[in-house]
Design a protein around this motif. Structure first.
Motif, PDB file in Angstrom:
ATOM      1  N   TYR A  78      33.178  30.790  35.789  1.00  0.00           N
ATOM      2  CA  TYR A  78      33.053  32.247  35.921  1.00  0.00           C
ATOM      3  C   TYR A  78      33.706  32.740  37.209  1.00  0.00           C
ATOM      4  O   TYR A  78      34.498  33.691  37.196  1.00  0.00           O
ATOM      5  N   PHE A  79      33.419  32.093  38.316  1.00  0.00           N
ATOM      6  CA  PHE A  79      33.920  32.573  39.605  1.00  0.00           C
ATOM      7  C   PHE A  79      35.398  32.258  39.817  1.00  0.00           C
ATOM      8  O   PHE A  79      36.071  32.946  40.581  1.00  0.00           O
ATOM      9  N   VAL A 116      22.149  32.252  31.530  1.00  0.00           N
ATOM     10  CA  VAL A 116      23.599  32.257  31.812  1.00  0.00           C
ATOM     11  C   VAL A 116      24.250  33.627  31.720  1.00  0.00           C
ATOM     12  O   VAL A 116      25.429  33.762  32.058  1.00  0.00           O
ATOM     13  N   LYS A 117      23.531  34.656  31.300  1.00  0.00           N
ATOM     14  CA  LYS A 117      24.180  35.971  31.145  1.00  0.00           C
ATOM     15  C   LYS A 117      24.882  36.452  32.408  1.00  0.00           C
ATOM     16  O   LYS A 117      25.985  37.004  32.330  1.00  0.00           O
ATOM     17  N   PRO A 118      24.318  36.266  33.601  1.00  0.00           N
ATOM     18  CA  PRO A 118      25.015  36.751  34.803  1.00  0.00           C
ATOM     19  C   PRO A 118      26.285  35.970  35.144  1.00  0.00           C
ATOM     20  O   PRO A 118      27.079  36.429  35.965  1.00  0.00           O
ATOM     21  N   ILE A 119      26.484  34.798  34.532  1.00  0.00           N
ATOM     22  CA  ILE A 119      27.645  33.969  34.880  1.00  0.00           C
ATOM     23  C   ILE A 119      28.528  33.677  33.667  1.00  0.00           C
ATOM     24  O   ILE A 119      29.266  32.687  33.641  1.00  0.00           O
ATOM     25  N   GLN A 148      39.965  36.052  32.637  1.00  0.00           N
ATOM     26  CA  GLN A 148      39.358  35.045  31.775  1.00  0.00           C
ATOM     27  C   GLN A 148      38.031  34.542  32.349  1.00  0.00           C
ATOM     28  O   GLN A 148      37.719  34.759  33.514  1.00  0.00           O
ATOM     29  N   GLY A 149      37.278  33.847  31.515  1.00  0.00           N
ATOM     30  CA  GLY A 149      36.001  33.322  31.972  1.00  0.00           C
ATOM     31  C   GLY A 149      35.259  32.605  30.866  1.00  0.00           C
ATOM     32  O   GLY A 149      35.730  32.501  29.730  1.00  0.00           O
ATOM     33  N   SER A 410      37.599  23.642  43.120  1.00  0.00           N
ATOM     34  CA  SER A 410      36.481  24.523  42.820  1.00  0.00           C
ATOM     35  C   SER A 410      36.469  25.551  43.940  1.00  0.00           C
ATOM     36  O   SER A 410      36.071  25.262  45.062  1.00  0.00           O
ATOM     37  N   GLY A 411      36.939  26.765  43.633  1.00  0.00           N
ATOM     38  CA  GLY A 411      37.209  27.744  44.678  1.00  0.00           C
ATOM     39  C   GLY A 411      36.032  28.634  45.013  1.00  0.00           C
ATOM     40  O   GLY A 411      35.345  28.461  46.006  1.00  0.00           O
ATOM     41  N   GLY A 412      35.768  29.629  44.159  1.00  0.00           N
ATOM     42  CA  GLY A 412      34.756  30.629  44.462  1.00  0.00           C
ATOM     43  C   GLY A 412      33.356  30.064  44.585  1.00  0.00           C
ATOM     44  O   GLY A 412      32.567  30.500  45.425  1.00  0.00           O
TER      45      GLY A 412
END
Length: 577
Positions: A78-79, A116-119, A148-149, A410-412
């Motif tokens: 997601y991030f 998982v809705k917030p992500i 994308q996500g 793995s960035g964010g």
């Protein structure tokens, strides 16, 4: 049929309520099960598969702890804007608590959708076969459209083994009004705006491009960027996620910016009079906390497909909502005649004066030297999977990219334990060799996935920068907590990684002297078979510098330059600290 010829990465402590899904995949000629040891390993493998193939990675797990063990990997997708499809084999609806005021009704029940809705971009529970096709297609669409996500589908067990389901007889999302409404969003940029930006670039004296991960996600954007820089020879810097977008054979590649960026990169940004930001959200690790010092005399143009990111953290003169590929394609239709010789020479002088492998007093930075040398032995098509910690910043500073190489971070979310399972996803997805660069802390998070590498005989090389500490944490503790290194040095230990590798029947090595380390790396990279090298360094031999301390001006990095020397390096007036 939605996903096409894809690889499903499945992970199970034991086969649970997704057993029928896995059984069907096993019988499908174009889809493959890959069983990892831990669900998080499956999630990271799917994550990395998507990064290198451009197709969504897929992971399927069982209910309850299976789903919750995926949460970290879902958040990572997601991030970092990675398209992932996560399928949880769930309990039948009549075994779920529904509106009952109890904690749990069925065994291994949990409401994974709420968790998982917030992500996720979309999360849904299938409540009947009539909407199965529609919801699967809708989830796939959301994983791909715009920024994308990840998406998640809860598929109850009792729907998985029905033989009376014919998707051709069910409603298609792609034929619905909802799809036509959602897909009508326009990310095209008008010609008048493009002409204005082209004129700004042509008139700039000290232009800089800042490239981020958005260029990797956008279709063919990296190719369009290469064409643009070949036309203009503008200096380029990158965020962590933009590391592999522009390779080091580009003369004016000025490297990694930010709190742990190269000194020459931050000097380049600080002195710019025009900054074109492509697919980067300008987070605080890039700009520093003192955002008023960042590119402070530059006209800033930011291109992003997410309207919420435009001008979020600092003032942007031209926030442009656009697809970056479309933007670059139109920009490349203009001619450019920049007069920036003096600027180009100056930034190259910065790069020569402050090499990332040496301190200000010309002492060798051991970690940076090892990564720089490792670069020389890599193949043009290797995929480098990097974990999180001190070594991650060293790789961002000193790894020299070439050819068709990819570098995955793995960035964010900054997730330790990412690199090893990511290597599984990348090499299965591409057939190319994967290189793991990890620290002793991150490697211990998911080392069980060595079993998959051995079982499938995967071409994965593992290099552990082992300073027997969580050194990035230790740096903060040294700076702010009087060196009380609890949890990073105190009450922390490291096993023999060589013995662990050998327990999984993977050749393992230990090296501690520079000559021995470099020779072992060179020999290892001459072959394809899996191998682990434990690079043992004392904590004092590794450090991350330069670094931008809290609230300091962007060009004023630790260890600090003499004020008079800094002033001579600047085109603009240095800001007081």
């Amino acid at each position: 049929s939605i996903i096409g010829k894809n690889v499903t990465i499945g992970s199970f402590s034991y086969i649970g309520k997704n057993a029928h899904i896995c059984d069907s995949i096993d019988k499908h000629s174009n889809i493959e099960n890959v069983f990892t040891i831990h669900e998080q390993g499956a999630g990271f493998a799917a994550d990395a598969y998507a990064r290198v193939t451009g197709r969504p990675g897929v992971a399927t797990v069982t209910s309850g702890p299976g789903g919750t063990n995926l949460v970290t990997a879902i958040a990572d997708c997601y991030f970092d804007s990675i398209p992932g499809i996560f399928i949880v084999g769930d309990l039948p609806p009549d075994e779920c608590k529904g509106e009952k005021c109890i904690r749990q009704y069925g065994f291994q029940e949990t409401d994974i959708i709420i968790i998982v809705k917030p992500i996720t971009k979309y999360a849904t529970a299938i409540d009947g076969l009539d909407n199965l096709r529609y919801e699967l297609e809708k989830a796939y669409y959301y994983s791909q459209e715009g920024r994308q996500g990840p998406v998640l589908i809860s598929l109850p067990e009792n729907f998985q083994f029905r033989t009376d389901f014919n998707p051709d007889e069910k409603e298609s999302f792609f034929e619905s009004e909802e799809y036509h409404h959602l897909s009508s969003r326009n990310l095209d940029v008008d010609n008048e705006t493009i002409t204005k930006i082209a004129n700004l670039i042509n008139n700039a004296k000290r232009p800089v491009l800042l490239v981020g991960g958005g260029l990797r996600h956008a279709n063919h954007a990296a190719e369009k960027l290469k064409k643009f820089v070949e036309k203009t020879n503008i200096p380029v810097v990158y965020s962590l996620m933009g590391k592999d977008v522009i390779k080091d054979d580009y003369k004016y590649n000025l490297g990694f910016i930010g709190n742990f960026g190269n000194r020459y990169s931050n000097l380049t940004i600080a002195n710019a009079d025009l900054l074109l930001v492509l697919g980067s959200r300008l987070d605080y690790l890039q700009t520093g906390r003192n955002t008023k010092s960042f590119a402070r005399e530059a006209t800033i143009i930011q291109i992003d497909s997410d309207p919420n990111e435009l001008g979020l953290r600092l003032n942007v003169d031209f926030p442009i909502l656009a697809d970056v590929t479309n933007f670059l394609d139109k920009l490349n239709q203009h001619s450019f005649s920049l007069q920036i010789d003096n600027w180009q020479n100056k930034v190259l002088d910065y790069k020569e004066k402050f090499p990332s492998e040496y301190t200000l007093d010309k002492q060798l930075k051991i970690g940076n030297k090892i990564i720089s040398e490792l670069s020389e032995y890599l193949r043009d098509d290797d995929i480098i999977c990097v974990d999180v910690g001190e070594h991650q910043m060293i790789v961002a500073q000193s790894l020299k990219t070439k050819g068709d190489q990819r570098v995955l971070f793995s960035g964010g979310f900054g997730t330790m334990g990412f690199a090893l399972p990511a290597a599984i996803g990348t090499t299965i997805g591409t057939g190319r060799r994967a290189i793991v660069i990890s620290g002793d802390g991150g490697f211990q998070m998911n080392l069980q996935e060595l079993e998959v590498i051995h079982r499938r005989n995967l071409p994965v090389k593992i290099f552990i920068i082992n300073n027997k500490s969580l050194h990035m944490v230790k740096l903060r503790q040294d700076t702010y907590l009087n060196g009380n290194c609890v949890g990073s040095l105190k009450d922390y230990s490291v096993p023999s990684f060589k013995k662990i590798a050998e327990a999984y029947e993977i050749p393992g090595h230990e090296s501690s002297s520079m000559d021995e380390i470099l020779e072992t790396i060179k020999k290892s990279l001459e072959t394809d078979h899996s191998e682990l090298l434990d690079i043992r360094l004392e904590g004092s031999m590794t450090t991350v510098e330069p670094r931008l301390d809290f609230n300091r001006p962007f060009e004023d990095m630790r260890p600090y330059l003499d004020h008079d020397e800094l002033e001579k390096l600047m085109f603009i007036k240095p800001m007081k600290s």
